[in-house]
Structure formats: C-alpha cells, structure tokens
Design a protein around this motif. Structure first.
Motif, PDB file in Angstrom:
ATOM      1  N   ARG A 183       0.645  -0.748  -0.395  1.00  0.00           N
ATOM      2  CA  ARG A 183      -0.275  -0.197  -0.153  1.00  0.00           C
ATOM      3  C   ARG A 183       0.516   0.981   0.143  1.00  0.00           C
ATOM      4  N   ILE A 184       1.847   1.391   1.393  1.00  0.00           N
ATOM      5  CA  ILE A 184       2.995   2.184   0.691  1.00  0.00           C
ATOM      6  C   ILE A 184       3.456   2.606  -0.234  1.00  0.00           C
ATOM      7  N   CYS A 185       3.849   1.295  -1.209  1.00  0.00           N
ATOM      8  CA  CYS A 185       4.467   1.188  -2.600  1.00  0.00           C
ATOM      9  C   CYS A 185       4.078   2.009  -2.929  1.00  0.00           C
ATOM     10  N   GLU A 186       2.906   1.913  -3.368  1.00  0.00           N
ATOM     11  CA  GLU A 186       1.153   2.401  -4.123  1.00  0.00           C
ATOM     12  C   GLU A 186       1.495   3.696  -3.841  1.00  0.00           C
ATOM     13  N   GLU A 187       1.281   4.037  -3.246  1.00  0.00           N
ATOM     14  CA  GLU A 187       0.733   5.066  -2.429  1.00  0.00           C
ATOM     15  C   GLU A 187       2.029   6.950  -2.823  1.00  0.00           C
ATOM     16  N   THR A 188       3.061   6.438  -3.234  1.00  0.00           N
ATOM     17  CA  THR A 188       4.492   6.936  -2.653  1.00  0.00           C
ATOM     18  C   THR A 188       4.884   7.456  -4.425  1.00  0.00           C
ATOM     19  N   VAL A 236      12.177   4.861  -4.103  1.00  0.00           N
ATOM     20  CA  VAL A 236      12.928   4.311  -2.498  1.00  0.00           C
ATOM     21  C   VAL A 236      12.991   5.113  -1.601  1.00  0.00           C
ATOM     22  N   GLU A 237      13.824   6.018  -0.907  1.00  0.00           N
ATOM     23  CA  GLU A 237      14.093   6.856  -0.457  1.00  0.00           C
ATOM     24  C   GLU A 237      12.841   6.791   1.086  1.00  0.00           C
ATOM     25  N   ALA A 238      11.887   7.347  -0.269  1.00  0.00           N
ATOM     26  CA  ALA A 238      11.129   7.892   0.406  1.00  0.00           C
ATOM     27  C   ALA A 238      10.179   6.975   1.433  1.00  0.00           C
ATOM     28  N   ALA A 239       9.783   6.233   0.557  1.00  0.00           N
ATOM     29  CA  ALA A 239       8.587   4.579   0.998  1.00  0.00           C
ATOM     30  C   ALA A 239       9.603   3.972   2.391  1.00  0.00           C
TER      31      ALA A 239
END
Length: 294
Positions: A141-146, A170-173
């Motif tokens: 979910r967090i990958c999708e939202e990033t 990747v860093e933001a996620a």
C-alpha cells in the motif's frame, strides 16, 4: 518429497567452487567449458578473486549459477528432485537441475541476463531496500501511495519484503515505512532496481534470447517466481522466465505451495544458506538443509 532450491545473487563468496573443481572431474570439465563459453576465466575470479571482483554483475550472476548448477551435477545419483525452485537468478540453476535447460544454454542466458540488467541499471538511478517487520499488504500500500516508481520486489519470508525502484522513490517509501512501524528499512548495496518496471529494457533483450533457446519437458515441476505454482510446460516456463525480470520474486508463496503439494525436505544447492533460513521462517514444520556432497 524432496524440494531442491537454488540461491540467487548475493550468495557469492571468495573461493567459491574451488573445492568442487579440485575434487570432481565432472566439475572441472564444466568449469573449463564455462570459461570458454563466457570468453574470460571466471574460475580465476571465483577461486582467487576478491569480494570486490565477485561483485561485478557480469561475474556475480554466472558465478552463483555455476556453483549451484555444477553442484547439482556432482550430486550424481543422489540427486532425485521431486520439485525444484530458484530465487530470482537461481531459477536458471533449477531449470538445469530438472533438465529443462542444458548447462551450456543456461549459462549463455545467465550471462546475457547479467549484461542486460547491468545496462538497464545505467539508464536511471535506482536501488532496492529491505523492509523488516511489516505485513506485506502494508508495504504494498505504501509503495502504491509513494510518488515515482517503487514496487514490492522480493517476498522473501513473512515480515521480510524487499522493495525496488527509482532511488528517490525508494528512499521516500523507506521513510513512510519506518513511520508505519517497520523494524528496519535498509537500502541495499545493489546495482539497480531488479524485479521492477525499470528492468523492462533488460526483459526485452533477454526475451529474444530465451525465445531462441530450446526448452525441454522437465523431469519434475519447477515452482517459478512469477506464478508460485508447479509448472511443467516448456512454453509456459519460457514465458514466466521472461516475465521474471520485471515481476516480483514470490518466494514465500512458492515455498508454501511446494509444502502444500507435498514438499517436506528442502535441500539448498549452491553457495550459502540463505534460502533454507527463509524456508524455516515460512514453514517451521518442514526440514531444510544444505546439499551434502560425498
């Protein structure tokens, strides 16, 4: 039922394969064949090179493949798999083990794969990160939202998922995943975003080589990273192997399906002990160990 499993990139170590070369004539012959096929002495690097030498992508992938594939040949009559699986690169060793691919063709494909992936890595700055201590669904979910390209790439075992993509994404996620309660979100020392959409140029390049290679009917099913289920049809094996470069490695799901289908003894063939450790975390009720060579 015996399930033979084969490791991928990252399992390499200094001096790998030297014991096989010195002890078994069949191993010596295959290693010398490999030097001829690759056009350089990979045995010099495997047996005497430094850890830094072994990190070169054009070396790492063939080296890990060779160690595992040759080890399966050395096992001889003791090697009777009921099912096989490989983690990412390890799928090529698995396909030699179940006789879908011959040794020479598999090595050529592995070498092409390594060079194609290296080229793809140079197109855009990208990386991978290990996420520990979160449910897969939360990470997805967090990958999708990033913003940007970042995806779940390696489902290694419950609570251990590797993400892959453009470095900034990747860093933001990773920051968001730490806030969500990840025990660790660790950027990995890899060359690029394997098993993500950024590997599309490599997938296209490898697809042509795979399509032109002869795949035979296997002696036992392979549980492929893409589908996680038993596959016996050579054309389907080809299709899944091509898709693997941009698709996630669903190791957790593959092991669970192997157990469900009767796999009770998991035997790791090749360098390291990473996969048997993952198997124990996925299903503690099954046996897992390294292959023993007499």
């Amino acid at each position: 039922m015996k399930a033979y499993i084969f490791p991928g990139q990252g399992a390499q170590f200094v001096g790998m394969g030297l014991d096989l070369y010195e002890k078994y004539p069949v191993a010596q012959e295959l290693f010398e064949d490999a030097n001829s096929i690759l056009g350089f002495s990979i045995t010099d690097i495997m047996f005497e090179g430094t850890a830094e030498d072994l990190k070169q992508t054009k070396v790492t992938q063939p080296a890990v493949f060779l160690h595992a594939a040759i080890m399966s040949k050395v096992l001889g009559e003791d090697f009777k798999p009921d099912m096989v699986a490989g983690h990412s690169l390890g799928e090529f060793s698995a396909l030699v083990a179940n006789k879908t691919l011959n040794f020479e063709d598999a090595l050529k494909l592995v070498s092409k794969r390594a060079l194609a992936m290296q080229k793809a890595c140079e197109i855009q700055e990208s990386t991978m990160a290990a996420i520990l201590g979160l449910d897969d669904e939360v990470v997805e979910r967090i990958c999708e939202e990033t913003a940007g390209i970042v995806v779940a790439a390696n489902y290694n075992c419950p609570g251990q998922l590797v993400i892959s993509g453009a470095t900034a994404a990747v860093e933001a996620a990773c920051e968001k995943l730490k806030e969500a309660g990840a025990r660790r979100a660790l950027i990995l020392p890899v060359g690029g975003a394997f098993h993500s959409p950024l590997m599309e140029p490599a997938r296209e390049e490898l697809a042509a080589a795979i399509e032109n290679t002869d795949f035979k009917a296997p002696i036992c099913p392979v549980y492929q990273n893409v589908t996680t289920t038993a596959v016996n049809d050579p054309s389907e094996i080809k299709k899944n192997l091509i898709a693997q470069l941009t698709a996630p490695v669903k190791w957790t799901q593959s092991v669970r399906n192997m157990v469900k289908d009767g796999g009770s003894h998991f035997i790791e063939v090749g360098p390291g002990k990473v996969l048997q450790g993952l198997v124990k975390k996925i299903d503690p009720t099954v046996e897992s160990a390294s292959a023993i060579i007499s």
